[in-house]
Motif scaffolding. Sequence first.
Motif, PDB file in Angstrom:
ATOM      1  N   ILE A 195      88.296  61.543  49.502  1.00 24.53           N
ATOM      2  CA  ILE A 195      89.052  60.688  48.580  1.00 24.53           C
ATOM      3  C   ILE A 195      88.353  60.828  47.220  1.00 24.53           C
ATOM      4  CG2 ILE A 195      89.801  58.328  48.020  1.00 24.53           C
ATOM      5  CD1 ILE A 195      89.262  57.674  51.054  1.00 24.53           C
ATOM      6  N   GLY A 196      89.105  61.268  46.220  1.00 23.31           N
ATOM      7  CA  GLY A 196      88.512  61.433  44.884  1.00 23.31           C
ATOM      8  C   GLY A 196      89.040  60.364  43.951  1.00 23.31           C
ATOM      9  N   ARG A 197      88.141  59.834  43.111  1.00 20.73           N
ATOM     10  CA  ARG A 197      88.550  58.809  42.143  1.00 20.73           C
ATOM     11  C   ARG A 197      88.159  59.315  40.755  1.00 20.73           C
ATOM     12  NH1 ARG A 197      89.358  55.504  38.205  1.00 20.73           N
ATOM     13  NH2 ARG A 197      88.769  53.305  38.336  1.00 20.73           N
ATOM     14  N   GLY A 198      89.149  59.577  39.932  1.00 22.04           N
ATOM     15  CA  GLY A 198      88.864  59.977  38.546  1.00 22.04           C
ATOM     16  C   GLY A 198      88.429  58.759  37.764  1.00 22.04           C
ATOM     17  N   GLY A 199      87.165  58.682  37.390  1.00 15.71           N
ATOM     18  CA  GLY A 199      86.628  57.493  36.726  1.00 15.71           C
ATOM     19  C   GLY A 199      85.411  57.000  37.482  1.00 15.71           C
ATOM     20  N   VAL A 200      84.994  55.786  37.153  1.00 20.07           N
ATOM     21  CA  VAL A 200      83.735  55.289  37.719  1.00 20.07           C
ATOM     22  C   VAL A 200      83.963  54.289  38.856  1.00 20.07           C
ATOM     23  CG1 VAL A 200      81.538  54.168  37.197  1.00 20.07           C
ATOM     24  CG2 VAL A 200      82.611  55.616  35.488  1.00 20.07           C
ATOM     25  N   GLY A 201      84.745  53.220  38.580  1.00 22.24           N
ATOM     26  CA  GLY A 201      84.890  52.125  39.542  1.00 22.24           C
ATOM     27  C   GLY A 201      85.526  52.582  40.844  1.00 22.24           C
ATOM     28  N   LEU A 202      85.073  51.992  41.948  1.00 18.37           N
ATOM     29  CA  LEU A 202      85.633  52.357  43.251  1.00 18.37           C
ATOM     30  C   LEU A 202      86.254  51.135  43.928  1.00 18.37           C
ATOM     31  CD1 LEU A 202      82.725  54.712  44.415  1.00 18.37           C
ATOM     32  CD2 LEU A 202      85.088  55.409  43.988  1.00 18.37           C
ATOM     33  N   ASP A 203      86.682  50.163  43.098  1.00 19.45           N
ATOM     34  CA  ASP A 203      87.204  48.908  43.644  1.00 19.45           C
ATOM     35  C   ASP A 203      88.478  49.116  44.469  1.00 19.45           C
ATOM     36  OD1 ASP A 203      85.513  48.543  41.553  1.00 19.45           O
ATOM     37  OD2 ASP A 203      86.841  47.261  40.374  1.00 19.45           O
ATOM     38  N   ASN A 204      89.227  50.194  44.191  1.00 27.16           N
ATOM     39  CA  ASN A 204      90.500  50.410  44.891  1.00 27.16           C
ATOM     40  C   ASN A 204      90.355  51.245  46.162  1.00 27.16           C
ATOM     41  OD1 ASN A 204      89.790  52.420  43.001  1.00 27.16           O
ATOM     42  ND2 ASN A 204      91.833  53.312  43.036  1.00 27.16           N
ATOM     43  N   ILE A 205      89.101  51.526  46.548  1.00 22.73           N
ATOM     44  CA  ILE A 205      88.869  52.343  47.752  1.00 22.73           C
ATOM     45  C   ILE A 205      87.903  51.603  48.681  1.00 22.73           C
ATOM     46  CG2 ILE A 205      87.921  54.551  48.586  1.00 22.73           C
ATOM     47  CD1 ILE A 205      88.604  55.653  45.727  1.00 22.73           C
ATOM     48  N   ASP A 206      88.215  51.580  49.975  1.00 26.88           N
ATOM     49  CA  ASP A 206      87.275  50.984  50.935  1.00 26.88           C
ATOM     50  C   ASP A 206      86.223  52.045  51.271  1.00 26.88           C
ATOM     51  OD1 ASP A 206      88.263  48.437  50.968  1.00 26.88           O
ATOM     52  OD2 ASP A 206      89.592  48.762  52.689  1.00 26.88           O
ATOM     53  N   VAL A 207      85.204  52.081  50.408  1.00 26.97           N
ATOM     54  CA  VAL A 207      84.235  53.178  50.443  1.00 26.97           C
ATOM     55  C   VAL A 207      83.459  53.203  51.768  1.00 26.97           C
ATOM     56  CG1 VAL A 207      82.202  54.140  49.296  1.00 26.97           C
ATOM     57  CG2 VAL A 207      83.999  53.072  47.937  1.00 26.97           C
ATOM     58  N   GLU A 208      82.982  52.027  52.199  1.00 23.93           N
ATOM     59  CA  GLU A 208      82.169  51.999  53.421  1.00 23.93           C
ATOM     60  C   GLU A 208      82.968  52.428  54.633  1.00 23.93           C
ATOM     61  OE1 GLU A 208      79.817  48.595  54.580  1.00 23.93           O
ATOM     62  OE2 GLU A 208      78.982  48.522  52.552  1.00 23.93           O
ATOM     63  N   HIS A 209      84.212  51.945  54.701  1.00 25.22           N
ATOM     64  CA  HIS A 209      85.051  52.293  55.846  1.00 25.22           C
ATOM     65  C   HIS A 209      85.328  53.795  55.856  1.00 25.22           C
ATOM     66  CE1 HIS A 209      87.554  51.389  59.225  1.00 25.22           C
ATOM     67  NE2 HIS A 209      88.556  52.078  58.685  1.00 25.22           N
ATOM     68  N   ALA A 210      85.607  54.357  54.670  1.00 31.22           N
ATOM     69  CA  ALA A 210      85.833  55.803  54.581  1.00 31.22           C
ATOM     70  C   ALA A 210      84.582  56.536  55.077  1.00 31.22           C
ATOM     71  CB  ALA A 210      86.156  56.191  53.140  1.00 31.22           C
ATOM     72  N   GLY A 211      83.421  56.067  54.632  1.00 34.20           N
ATOM     73  CA  GLY A 211      82.162  56.700  55.037  1.00 34.20           C
ATOM     74  C   GLY A 211      81.985  56.666  56.551  1.00 34.20           C
ATOM     75  N   SER A 212      82.358  55.530  57.157  1.00 32.67           N
ATOM     76  CA  SER A 212      82.192  55.401  58.614  1.00 32.67           C
ATOM     77  C   SER A 212      83.093  56.367  59.372  1.00 32.67           C
ATOM     78  CB  SER A 212      82.469  53.953  59.041  1.00 32.67           C
ATOM     79  OG  SER A 212      83.871  53.720  59.018  1.00 32.67           O
ATOM     80  N   LYS A 213      84.135  56.865  58.721  1.00 31.51           N
ATOM     81  CA  LYS A 213      85.045  57.839  59.359  1.00 31.51           C
ATOM     82  C   LYS A 213      84.699  59.268  58.945  1.00 31.51           C
ATOM     83  CE  LYS A 213      88.053  54.804  61.012  1.00 31.51           C
ATOM     84  NZ  LYS A 213      88.725  54.732  62.286  1.00 31.51           N
ATOM     85  N   GLY A 214      83.595  59.424  58.208  1.00 32.23           N
ATOM     86  CA  GLY A 214      83.172  60.760  57.785  1.00 32.23           C
ATOM     87  C   GLY A 214      83.965  61.308  56.612  1.00 32.23           C
ATOM     88  N   ILE A 215      84.659  60.424  55.883  1.00 35.50           N
ATOM     89  CA  ILE A 215      85.450  60.873  54.727  1.00 35.50           C
ATOM     90  C   ILE A 215      84.589  60.765  53.463  1.00 35.50           C
ATOM     91  CG2 ILE A 215      87.510  60.393  53.325  1.00 35.50           C
ATOM     92  CD1 ILE A 215      88.735  59.086  55.872  1.00 35.50           C
TER      93      ILE A 215
END
Length: 315
Positions: free
Chosen positions: A66-86
Motif C-alpha cells: 500500500i503506497g501513500r503519496g505524502g507523509v500522514g498515514l491516518d487513512n491506512i491501518d498500518v499495523e493491520h497491514a503489517g500483520s498480514k505482511g503487506i
Amino acid sequence: MKILVNDGIEPIGKKLLEEAGFEVDMNKIEQSDLMTRLNEYDAICVRSATKVRKDLIDVCPNLKAIGRGGVGLDNIDVEHAGSKGIAVINTPAASSRSVGELAMAHMLTLARFLHQSNREMPANGDTKFNDLKKAYAKGYELEGKTLGIIGLGRIGQETARTALGMGMTILAYDPYVDEATVSVGHVSLGFKHTIRTVPMQELLSGSDFISLHIPSVDKPVLGREEFSSMKDGVFVVNCSRGGTIDEDALIEALNSGKVAGAGLDVFENEPTPRKDLLSHPKVSLTPHIGASTEEAQNKIGEELAQRMIAALRGN
Ligand code: NAD
C-alpha cells in the motif's frame, strides 16, 4: 503485477512504475466498490482520499503493498497491514525542501513587513504611500541573525541549509539528534556544515528567529514559559503541525511585543483556525501549503514509485 493508483500520481511516478514492468491502472474506483474490486490488484497507491482500513485489507489476500503519496498515514491501518505482511510505504522526504523554503519565506516576510504591506497597499497605497513607506521602514536583514530550529529532522535540516546560505547562524534543539551535517548552497559550489544541537533554553534566549519543525505533540512546545525566555522582538515561524504552539500564549506574546511577528502555515483548529489569529496584524499566514509545490508533488510521485518498486521486488 497490477497497481491501482486510486488518487492520482505525477506522470514521473507512473512512468517509473511502467518502466519497471508494472501495469498501472489510473481509473479511480469508488471507496464503496473497492471491497469487491481491489483484490484484482497486487498493490494500491493512494493520497489522503482513499481509505485502506482493516475490513478492506481482510478481503484482499493478494495485496502486497500500500503506497501513500505524502507523509500522514491516518487513512491506512498500518499495523493491520503489517500483520498480514503487506508493505506500507509513504514519501516522507519529498516535501522537505518545499516546507523549508516556505519557512524562509515567512521569515523574509516578517523581517520586511510584507504581510502588513500586502494588506495595506491595495486599500491605501495610492492615498497614504509615504505614511506606509515610513511605517514599514524599519525592516531587518536575515544575514547575521540567529535562527533557532526546533526539530532537526528532514525539514529542520533543509531550513538550516537555506538559512546558512543566507548568512544566518543556527541554534538547533532536538532531544533525539546530537548533530547533523548539511550541504549548503549549490551542489557544485557549496560546503558542508555540521550543526550540533543545544539545550532548548540556549535556543530560546539566543535566537532572533525561531522555526518549528517537529511532529505532532500532546502538549505545545512553545507556551507562556518558553515565550518569556525568548529575546524581546523575536520572530516565530510554524510550518510543522497545529498544536505545537499554544495559540493563546502566542497572541499574548504578539500583543505585548515580546514576539514581533509570527509566520503560520499550520493551526490548532484546521480547517477553521481562530479568527483573532487570522486577523492579527503581526501574523503572516498561509493555509497549510508547506508541501504544495510542483517540485514536491513530482518528488512525491518519484519517491513513491521507487519505494513501491523496491517493496514489490522484495528489496
Ligand atoms: P522528521 O521526523 O524528519 O523530523 C522531526 C524531528 O523533530 C526529529 O528529528 C525529531 O527527533 C524531532 N523532535 C521530535 N519531538 C521533538 C521535540 N519535542 N522537540 C524538538 N524536536 C523534536 O520530520 P520532518 O519531515 O522534518 O517533518 C517535521 C514536521 O513538519 C512534521 O510535523 C510534519 O508533519 C510537518 N510537515 C508540514 C508540512 C506542511 O505542509 N506545513 C508538510 C510536511 C511536513
